[in-house]
Scaffold this motif. Sequence first.
Motif, PDB file in Angstrom:
ATOM      1  N   UNK A   1       0.848  -1.197   0.000  1.00  0.00           N
ATOM      2  CA  UNK A   1       0.000   0.000   0.000  1.00  0.00           C
ATOM      3  C   UNK A   1       0.883   1.247   0.000  1.00  0.00           C
ATOM      4  N   UNK A   2       1.879   1.247   0.871  1.00  0.00           N
ATOM      5  CA  UNK A   2       2.817   2.374   0.944  1.00  0.00           C
ATOM      6  C   UNK A   2       3.652   2.486  -0.330  1.00  0.00           C
ATOM      7  N   UNK A   3       4.151   1.345  -0.810  1.00  0.00           N
ATOM      8  CA  UNK A   3       5.051   1.354  -1.967  1.00  0.00           C
ATOM      9  C   UNK A   3       4.339   1.813  -3.236  1.00  0.00           C
ATOM     10  N   UNK A   4       3.110   1.314  -3.434  1.00  0.00           N
ATOM     11  CA  UNK A   4       2.354   1.690  -4.628  1.00  0.00           C
ATOM     12  C   UNK A   4       1.908   3.148  -4.595  1.00  0.00           C
ATOM     13  N   UNK A   5       1.740   3.701  -3.407  1.00  0.00           N
ATOM     14  CA  UNK A   5       1.219   5.068  -3.288  1.00  0.00           C
ATOM     15  C   UNK A   5       2.302   6.130  -3.447  1.00  0.00           C
ATOM     16  N   UNK A   6       3.568   5.720  -3.432  1.00  0.00           N
ATOM     17  CA  UNK A   6       4.652   6.695  -3.530  1.00  0.00           C
ATOM     18  C   UNK A   6       4.675   7.368  -4.902  1.00  0.00           C
ATOM     19  N   UNK A   7       4.854   8.678  -4.880  1.00  0.00           N
ATOM     20  CA  UNK A   7       4.918   9.440  -6.124  1.00  0.00           C
ATOM     21  C   UNK A   7       6.051  10.452  -6.071  1.00  0.00           C
ATOM     22  N   UNK A   8       6.574  10.774  -7.235  1.00  0.00           N
ATOM     23  CA  UNK A   8       7.596  11.801  -7.371  1.00  0.00           C
ATOM     24  C   UNK A   8       7.259  12.613  -8.605  1.00  0.00           C
ATOM     25  N   UNK A   9       7.088  13.917  -8.414  1.00  0.00           N
ATOM     26  CA  UNK A   9       6.660  14.801  -9.502  1.00  0.00           C
ATOM     27  C   UNK A   9       5.347  14.313 -10.113  1.00  0.00           C
ATOM     28  N   UNK A  10       4.435  13.888  -9.226  1.00  0.00           N
ATOM     29  CA  UNK A  10       3.105  13.411  -9.621  1.00  0.00           C
ATOM     30  C   UNK A  10       3.147  12.161 -10.505  1.00  0.00           C
ATOM     31  N   UNK A  11       4.243  11.426 -10.468  1.00  0.00           N
ATOM     32  CA  UNK A  11       4.356  10.190 -11.227  1.00  0.00           C
ATOM     33  C   UNK A  11       4.646   9.035 -10.269  1.00  0.00           C
ATOM     34  N   UNK A  12       4.132   7.867 -10.627  1.00  0.00           N
ATOM     35  CA  UNK A  12       4.349   6.689  -9.796  1.00  0.00           C
ATOM     36  C   UNK A  12       5.836   6.345  -9.738  1.00  0.00           C
ATOM     37  N   UNK A  13       6.306   6.140  -8.524  1.00  0.00           N
ATOM     38  CA  UNK A  13       7.714   5.778  -8.339  1.00  0.00           C
ATOM     39  C   UNK A  13       7.951   4.322  -8.752  1.00  0.00           C
ATOM     40  N   UNK A  14       6.939   3.479  -8.530  1.00  0.00           N
ATOM     41  CA  UNK A  14       7.070   2.057  -8.821  1.00  0.00           C
ATOM     42  C   UNK A  14       6.218   1.681 -10.035  1.00  0.00           C
ATOM     43  N   UNK A  15       6.828   1.559 -11.202  1.00  0.00           N
ATOM     44  CA  UNK A  15       6.087   1.130 -12.401  1.00  0.00           C
ATOM     45  C   UNK A  15       6.092  -0.388 -12.524  1.00  0.00           C
ATOM     46  N   UNK A  16       5.260  -0.941 -13.392  1.00  0.00           N
ATOM     47  CA  UNK A  16       5.287  -2.366 -13.672  1.00  0.00           C
ATOM     48  C   UNK A  16       6.603  -2.690 -14.377  1.00  0.00           C
ATOM     49  N   UNK A  17       7.260  -3.761 -13.935  1.00  0.00           N
ATOM     50  CA  UNK A  17       8.537  -4.142 -14.537  1.00  0.00           C
ATOM     51  C   UNK A  17       8.749  -5.642 -14.392  1.00  0.00           C
ATOM     52  N   UNK A  18       9.838  -6.126 -14.988  1.00  0.00           N
ATOM     53  CA  UNK A  18      10.197  -7.533 -14.859  1.00  0.00           C
ATOM     54  C   UNK A  18      11.257  -7.684 -13.764  1.00  0.00           C
ATOM     55  N   UNK A  19      11.346  -8.878 -13.212  1.00  0.00           N
ATOM     56  CA  UNK A  19      12.339  -9.113 -12.171  1.00  0.00           C
ATOM     57  C   UNK A  19      13.747  -9.125 -12.761  1.00  0.00           C
ATOM     58  N   UNK A  20      14.679  -8.652 -11.978  1.00  0.00           N
ATOM     59  CA  UNK A  20      16.085  -8.733 -12.356  1.00  0.00           C
ATOM     60  C   UNK A  20      16.600 -10.122 -11.981  1.00  0.00           C
ATOM     61  N   UNK A  21      17.806 -10.449 -12.407  1.00  0.00           N
ATOM     62  CA  UNK A  21      18.398 -11.744 -12.056  1.00  0.00           C
ATOM     63  C   UNK A  21      18.515 -11.882 -10.543  1.00  0.00           C
ATOM     64  N   UNK A  22      18.919 -10.795  -9.880  1.00  0.00           N
ATOM     65  CA  UNK A  22      19.059 -10.829  -8.426  1.00  0.00           C
ATOM     66  C   UNK A  22      17.712 -11.077  -7.759  1.00  0.00           C
ATOM     67  N   UNK A  23      16.658 -10.434  -8.252  1.00  0.00           N
ATOM     68  CA  UNK A  23      15.325 -10.621  -7.667  1.00  0.00           C
ATOM     69  C   UNK A  23      14.823 -12.043  -7.882  1.00  0.00           C
ATOM     70  N   UNK A  24      15.205 -12.658  -8.989  1.00  0.00           N
ATOM     71  CA  UNK A  24      14.835 -14.060  -9.222  1.00  0.00           C
ATOM     72  C   UNK A  24      15.515 -14.960  -8.184  1.00  0.00           C
ATOM     73  N   UNK A  25      16.798 -14.704  -7.934  1.00  0.00           N
ATOM     74  CA  UNK A  25      17.537 -15.485  -6.941  1.00  0.00           C
ATOM     75  C   UNK A  25      16.919 -15.295  -5.556  1.00  0.00           C
ATOM     76  N   UNK A  26      16.615 -14.053  -5.215  1.00  0.00           N
ATOM     77  CA  UNK A  26      15.985 -13.768  -3.924  1.00  0.00           C
ATOM     78  C   UNK A  26      14.638 -14.479  -3.835  1.00  0.00           C
ATOM     79  N   UNK A  27      13.895 -14.489  -4.947  1.00  0.00           N
ATOM     80  CA  UNK A  27      12.596 -15.157  -4.976  1.00  0.00           C
ATOM     81  C   UNK A  27      12.712 -16.642  -4.673  1.00  0.00           C
TER      82      UNK A  27
END
Length: 209
Positions: free
Chosen positions: A82-108
């Motif tokens: 809820x907190x992460x999705x609501x974050x904005x900078x210059x009225x734009x979403x800080x967290x856009x939809x993206x793919x996982x990085x290799x590191x995030x796959x390993x962490x997963x």
Amino acid sequence: MNHIFKFFFSAYEHTPVVDIVLEAIAFVFGIASVVYSKKENILVYPVGLVATVITAYLLYKAQYFGDMMMNFYYSVMSIYGWWNWSRKKDNKKVIPISRTTFLEKIIGVLLVIITMVITYEVYEYFGYQIKPENYIDIFTSGIFFTGMWYMAKKKIENWTLWIFADLITVPLYAYRGLGMLSLQYLIFTILAVQGYLAWKKSLDKTPVI
């Protein structure tokens, strides 16, 4: 038709009315939260929070500790998401939809393994007899755990994990006689497929920087 009706409602013959009402509320709010997630609407979190808190309580009463742990975790992660999705900078979403990085796959992968170990230890701590279906519960707990983390970070792979674990959970709950929850996860599966396609379409439209 009578067999279908009996399957979904016979398990509730001796269930307190309060618990039935709570499960129905969790059912509706749970589906609504996935719909909001598919639309990338932040209401996914407050709505989902209602469903996960209620579900965690009901699963604790039923002694399904693996599923209970996951719903407790969903509740905590919902606050973070809820907190992460609501974050904005210059009225734009800080967290856009993206793919996982290799590191995030390993962490997963590590999160899946760690969650499975912890869930197993929870069963042992409560002295609950671990039946064959509980090992499936332990496995899906790890998948759901990582899926929720990916969702909070708006990683499209969260949908892949939801679809995989939901498909396993549908027959698992049916086997346990939890018809309403089995139906809910069937609906979750359909919505997760739609969610993946919707997020992929949005991701494909995002310009590469």
